[in-house]
Design a protein around this motif. Structure first.
Motif, PDB file in Angstrom:
ATOM      1  N   ILE A  70      42.486  38.819  61.150  1.00 47.69           N
ATOM      2  CA  ILE A  70      41.764  39.497  60.084  1.00 47.69           C
ATOM      3  C   ILE A  70      41.526  38.519  58.939  1.00 47.69           C
ATOM      4  O   ILE A  70      42.232  37.523  58.809  1.00 47.69           O
ATOM      5  CB  ILE A  70      42.536  40.725  59.552  1.00 47.69           C
ATOM      6  CG1 ILE A  70      43.904  40.306  58.996  1.00 47.69           C
ATOM      7  CG2 ILE A  70      42.668  41.788  60.613  1.00 47.69           C
ATOM      8  CD1 ILE A  70      44.630  41.422  58.282  1.00 47.69           C
ATOM      9  N   LYS A  71      40.526  38.823  58.114  1.00 49.48           N
ATOM     10  CA  LYS A  71      40.235  37.971  56.963  1.00 49.48           C
ATOM     11  C   LYS A  71      41.272  38.215  55.872  1.00 49.48           C
ATOM     12  O   LYS A  71      41.729  39.335  55.671  1.00 49.48           O
ATOM     13  CB  LYS A  71      38.837  38.275  56.428  1.00 49.48           C
ATOM     14  CG  LYS A  71      37.712  37.913  57.388  1.00 49.48           C
ATOM     15  CD  LYS A  71      36.366  38.235  56.765  1.00 49.48           C
ATOM     16  CE  LYS A  71      35.228  37.851  57.697  1.00 49.48           C
ATOM     17  NZ  LYS A  71      33.903  38.193  57.109  1.00 49.48           N
ATOM     18  N   PHE A  72      41.605  37.153  55.154  1.00 46.77           N
ATOM     19  CA  PHE A  72      42.579  37.302  54.073  1.00 46.77           C
ATOM     20  C   PHE A  72      42.076  38.281  53.020  1.00 46.77           C
ATOM     21  O   PHE A  72      42.844  39.077  52.483  1.00 46.77           O
ATOM     22  CB  PHE A  72      42.887  35.947  53.420  1.00 46.77           C
ATOM     23  CG  PHE A  72      43.815  36.091  52.245  1.00 46.77           C
ATOM     24  CD1 PHE A  72      45.169  36.355  52.432  1.00 46.77           C
ATOM     25  CD2 PHE A  72      43.331  36.007  50.942  1.00 46.77           C
ATOM     26  CE1 PHE A  72      46.022  36.524  51.347  1.00 46.77           C
ATOM     27  CE2 PHE A  72      44.176  36.173  49.849  1.00 46.77           C
ATOM     28  CZ  PHE A  72      45.531  36.430  50.059  1.00 46.77           C
ATOM     29  N   LYS A  73      40.782  38.241  52.694  1.00 49.27           N
ATOM     30  CA  LYS A  73      40.232  39.127  51.661  1.00 49.27           C
ATOM     31  C   LYS A  73      40.446  40.593  52.047  1.00 49.27           C
ATOM     32  O   LYS A  73      40.793  41.423  51.201  1.00 49.27           O
ATOM     33  CB  LYS A  73      38.752  38.847  51.450  1.00 49.27           C
ATOM     34  CG  LYS A  73      38.115  39.690  50.349  1.00 49.27           C
ATOM     35  CD  LYS A  73      36.678  39.260  50.109  1.00 49.27           C
ATOM     36  CE  LYS A  73      36.028  40.116  49.019  1.00 49.27           C
ATOM     37  NZ  LYS A  73      35.788  41.485  49.474  1.00 49.27           N
ATOM     38  N   THR A  74      40.244  40.923  53.318  1.00 50.62           N
ATOM     39  CA  THR A  74      40.461  42.299  53.788  1.00 50.62           C
ATOM     40  C   THR A  74      41.916  42.701  53.606  1.00 50.62           C
ATOM     41  O   THR A  74      42.226  43.797  53.112  1.00 50.62           O
ATOM     42  CB  THR A  74      40.074  42.419  55.270  1.00 50.62           C
ATOM     43  OG1 THR A  74      38.711  42.044  55.441  1.00 50.62           O
ATOM     44  CG2 THR A  74      40.262  43.846  55.780  1.00 50.62           C
ATOM     45  N   TYR A  75      42.818  41.810  54.013  1.00 56.05           N
ATOM     46  CA  TYR A  75      44.250  42.076  53.895  1.00 56.05           C
ATOM     47  C   TYR A  75      44.661  42.181  52.432  1.00 56.05           C
ATOM     48  O   TYR A  75      45.440  43.064  52.048  1.00 56.05           O
ATOM     49  CB  TYR A  75      45.012  40.949  54.589  1.00 56.05           C
ATOM     50  CG  TYR A  75      46.516  41.151  54.631  1.00 56.05           C
ATOM     51  CD1 TYR A  75      47.089  42.070  55.498  1.00 56.05           C
ATOM     52  CD2 TYR A  75      47.353  40.398  53.809  1.00 56.05           C
ATOM     53  CE1 TYR A  75      48.462  42.248  55.540  1.00 56.05           C
ATOM     54  CE2 TYR A  75      48.727  40.578  53.841  1.00 56.05           C
ATOM     55  CZ  TYR A  75      49.272  41.495  54.715  1.00 56.05           C
ATOM     56  OH  TYR A  75      50.633  41.676  54.756  1.00 56.05           O
ATOM     57  N   ALA A  76      44.130  41.288  51.589  1.00 53.74           N
ATOM     58  CA  ALA A  76      44.480  41.286  50.170  1.00 53.74           C
ATOM     59  C   ALA A  76      44.023  42.571  49.488  1.00 53.74           C
ATOM     60  O   ALA A  76      44.760  43.148  48.675  1.00 53.74           O
ATOM     61  CB  ALA A  76      43.850  40.077  49.482  1.00 53.74           C
ATOM     62  N   GLU A  77      42.807  43.034  49.802  1.00 56.01           N
ATOM     63  CA  GLU A  77      42.316  44.287  49.218  1.00 56.01           C
ATOM     64  C   GLU A  77      43.266  45.437  49.537  1.00 56.01           C
ATOM     65  O   GLU A  77      43.565  46.261  48.669  1.00 56.01           O
ATOM     66  CB  GLU A  77      40.916  44.602  49.746  1.00 56.01           C
ATOM     67  CG  GLU A  77      39.820  43.758  49.138  1.00 56.01           C
ATOM     68  CD  GLU A  77      38.447  44.227  49.587  1.00 56.01           C
ATOM     69  OE1 GLU A  77      38.358  45.309  50.217  1.00 56.01           O
ATOM     70  OE2 GLU A  77      37.467  43.521  49.309  1.00 56.01           O
ATOM     71  N   PHE A  78      43.704  45.502  50.767  1.00 61.53           N
ATOM     72  CA  PHE A  78      44.621  46.564  51.190  1.00 61.53           C
ATOM     73  C   PHE A  78      45.925  46.506  50.405  1.00 61.53           C
ATOM     74  O   PHE A  78      46.427  47.520  49.897  1.00 61.53           O
ATOM     75  CB  PHE A  78      44.888  46.420  52.695  1.00 61.53           C
ATOM     76  CG  PHE A  78      45.867  47.420  53.230  1.00 61.53           C
ATOM     77  CD1 PHE A  78      45.529  48.752  53.341  1.00 61.53           C
ATOM     78  CD2 PHE A  78      47.133  47.014  53.629  1.00 61.53           C
ATOM     79  CE1 PHE A  78      46.434  49.676  53.842  1.00 61.53           C
ATOM     80  CE2 PHE A  78      48.043  47.923  54.121  1.00 61.53           C
ATOM     81  CZ  PHE A  78      47.696  49.262  54.239  1.00 61.53           C
ATOM     82  N   ARG A  79      46.490  45.303  50.276  1.00 60.96           N
ATOM     83  CA  ARG A  79      47.760  45.130  49.560  1.00 60.96           C
ATOM     84  C   ARG A  79      47.601  45.404  48.056  1.00 60.96           C
ATOM     85  O   ARG A  79      48.482  45.986  47.433  1.00 60.96           O
ATOM     86  CB  ARG A  79      48.288  43.716  49.768  1.00 60.96           C
ATOM     87  CG  ARG A  79      48.824  43.450  51.160  1.00 60.96           C
ATOM     88  CD  ARG A  79      50.085  44.228  51.376  1.00 60.96           C
ATOM     89  NE  ARG A  79      50.516  44.137  52.762  1.00 60.96           N
ATOM     90  CZ  ARG A  79      51.193  45.081  53.388  1.00 60.96           C
ATOM     91  NH1 ARG A  79      51.490  46.185  52.758  1.00 60.96           N
ATOM     92  NH2 ARG A  79      51.560  44.918  54.633  1.00 60.96           N
ATOM     93  N   ILE A  80      46.488  44.970  47.498  1.00 61.57           N
ATOM     94  CA  ILE A  80      46.258  45.174  46.061  1.00 61.57           C
ATOM     95  C   ILE A  80      46.140  46.660  45.760  1.00 61.57           C
ATOM     96  O   ILE A  80      46.763  47.167  44.818  1.00 61.57           O
ATOM     97  CB  ILE A  80      44.991  44.417  45.609  1.00 61.57           C
ATOM     98  CG1 ILE A  80      45.224  42.901  45.670  1.00 61.57           C
ATOM     99  CG2 ILE A  80      44.595  44.824  44.187  1.00 61.57           C
ATOM    100  CD1 ILE A  80      43.952  42.080  45.578  1.00 61.57           C
ATOM    101  N   ARG A  81      45.342  47.356  46.544  1.00 58.34           N
ATOM    102  CA  ARG A  81      45.197  48.807  46.345  1.00 58.34           C
ATOM    103  C   ARG A  81      46.555  49.509  46.482  1.00 58.34           C
ATOM    104  O   ARG A  81      46.900  50.377  45.672  1.00 58.34           O
ATOM    105  CB  ARG A  81      44.217  49.399  47.359  1.00 58.34           C
ATOM    106  CG  ARG A  81      42.766  49.037  47.116  1.00 58.34           C
ATOM    107  CD  ARG A  81      41.886  49.670  48.181  1.00 58.34           C
ATOM    108  NE  ARG A  81      40.505  49.278  48.049  1.00 58.34           N
ATOM    109  CZ  ARG A  81      39.626  49.888  47.259  1.00 58.34           C
ATOM    110  NH1 ARG A  81      40.015  50.923  46.539  1.00 58.34           N
ATOM    111  NH2 ARG A  81      38.386  49.474  47.204  1.00 58.34           N
ATOM    112  N   GLY A  82      47.299  49.153  47.502  1.00 57.10           N
ATOM    113  CA  GLY A  82      48.602  49.773  47.718  1.00 57.10           C
ATOM    114  C   GLY A  82      49.546  49.541  46.562  1.00 57.10           C
ATOM    115  O   GLY A  82      50.277  50.448  46.136  1.00 57.10           O
ATOM    116  N   ALA A  83      49.533  48.332  46.021  1.00 59.39           N
ATOM    117  CA  ALA A  83      50.410  48.010  44.889  1.00 59.39           C
ATOM    118  C   ALA A  83      50.009  48.794  43.643  1.00 59.39           C
ATOM    119  O   ALA A  83      50.864  49.220  42.861  1.00 59.39           O
ATOM    120  CB  ALA A  83      50.371  46.508  44.612  1.00 59.39           C
ATOM    121  N   ILE A  84      48.705  48.971  43.450  1.00 70.35           N
ATOM    122  CA  ILE A  84      48.247  49.751  42.299  1.00 70.35           C
ATOM    123  C   ILE A  84      48.675  51.208  42.438  1.00 70.35           C
ATOM    124  O   ILE A  84      49.145  51.823  41.477  1.00 70.35           O
ATOM    125  CB  ILE A  84      46.708  49.645  42.142  1.00 70.35           C
ATOM    126  CG1 ILE A  84      46.327  48.217  41.728  1.00 70.35           C
ATOM    127  CG2 ILE A  84      46.199  50.649  41.109  1.00 70.35           C
ATOM    128  CD1 ILE A  84      44.824  47.962  41.681  1.00 70.35           C
TER     129      ILE A  84
END
Length: 256
Positions: A70-84
């Motif tokens: 998977i692309k890092f940007k896709t993974y990062a978006e998921f983690r960022i949203r979850g953290a928020i």
């Protein structure tokens, strides 16, 4: 937004490279924080959302595994949203009185629609709650954002087994997708949501479609539907209550 290319081995980065990647993705954190803030009451500070999002970004950099395809940007978006979302829950930003209103409205919706065999109108629900129509709309405004992240949390018990807090609703391909039970459960849950969305009243269905699939803002949706931004927010709140009720019924029936 210029983003670094996916595929680099994040875990072996030196401190300088890691700091550089954090700085490169700060605009993404701010963008997601602002998008989420649009669903929240005004007293929720955007800086709190950004700070939580940065924690999610750092977590993504540390845990990203390019071998998962998977692309890092896709993974990062998921983690960022979850953290928020996690940050919002820890802030306990919803007053007790609003939680009480939310429970009252959800119960009234469920009872009325079971009795009527159809979606309850605003007039019927306000009567059931014992308030005027204007007061009912004020209650909906108070509930803005209260249901945020509930879809992400819904499968939390099942997802904790892998220690990542992933949801079957958030589609990030990983090894668990090879599990036939996982595939079936995800397909079934998607069907439940799709059917619930199809059954929404027209304007609520349009709001859900334009907001989540076309990614328009509340203001833009108001322009498209020729209604006020406040009215769009109220329709969004009602649709989330109905969809959460459908998902809750699904989970309860699965547990029987």
């Amino acid at each position: 937004m210029n983003m670094p290319q996916a595929g680099m081995e994040v875990k072996t980065m030196d401190h300088e490279a890691r700091q550089g990647q954090i700085e490169d993705y700060i605009p993404l954190v701010k963008y997601l924080a602002h998008r989420i803030s649009m669903k929240l009451p005004n007293h929720v500070e955007i800086d709190d959302l950004v700070n939580s999002g940065i924690i999610g970004l750092i977590d993504a950099i540390e845990k990203f595994d390019p071998s998962r395809g998977i692309k890092f940007k896709t993974y990062a978006e998921f983690r960022i949203r979850g953290a928020i979302f996690d940050g919002l829950r820890s802030l306990d930003w919803v007053p007790r009185s609003v939680r009480k209103q939310k429970k009252m409205v959800e119960q009234s919706y469920a009872q009325l629609e079971q009795q009527l065999g159809r979606h309850a109108t605003d007039e019927e629900l306000s009567k059931e709650l014992g308030v005027g129509l204007d007061e009912f709309y004020k209650i909906l405004d108070n509930l803005k954002g209260v249901s945020l992240g509930k879809f992400v949390e819904l499968n939390n018990n099942d997802s904790q087994a892998n220690g990542e807090g992933d949801s079957v609703i958030a589609f990030i391909p990983d090894r668990s997708t090879d599990d036939p039970y996982h595939k079936f459960q995800k397909h079934e849950l998607t069907e439940i949501l799709s059917e619930a969305i199809r059954k929404l009243p027209d304007k609520e269905r349009y709001v859900v479609s334009l907001y989540y699939f076309d990614e328009l803002t509340m203001k833009e949706i108001g322009t498209v539907l020729n209604i006020t931004e406040s009215r769009v927010s109220q329709l969004h709140t009602k649709s989330m209550i109905r969809l959460r009720d459908a998902l809750k019924s699904y989970v309860e029936n699965k547990g029987r």
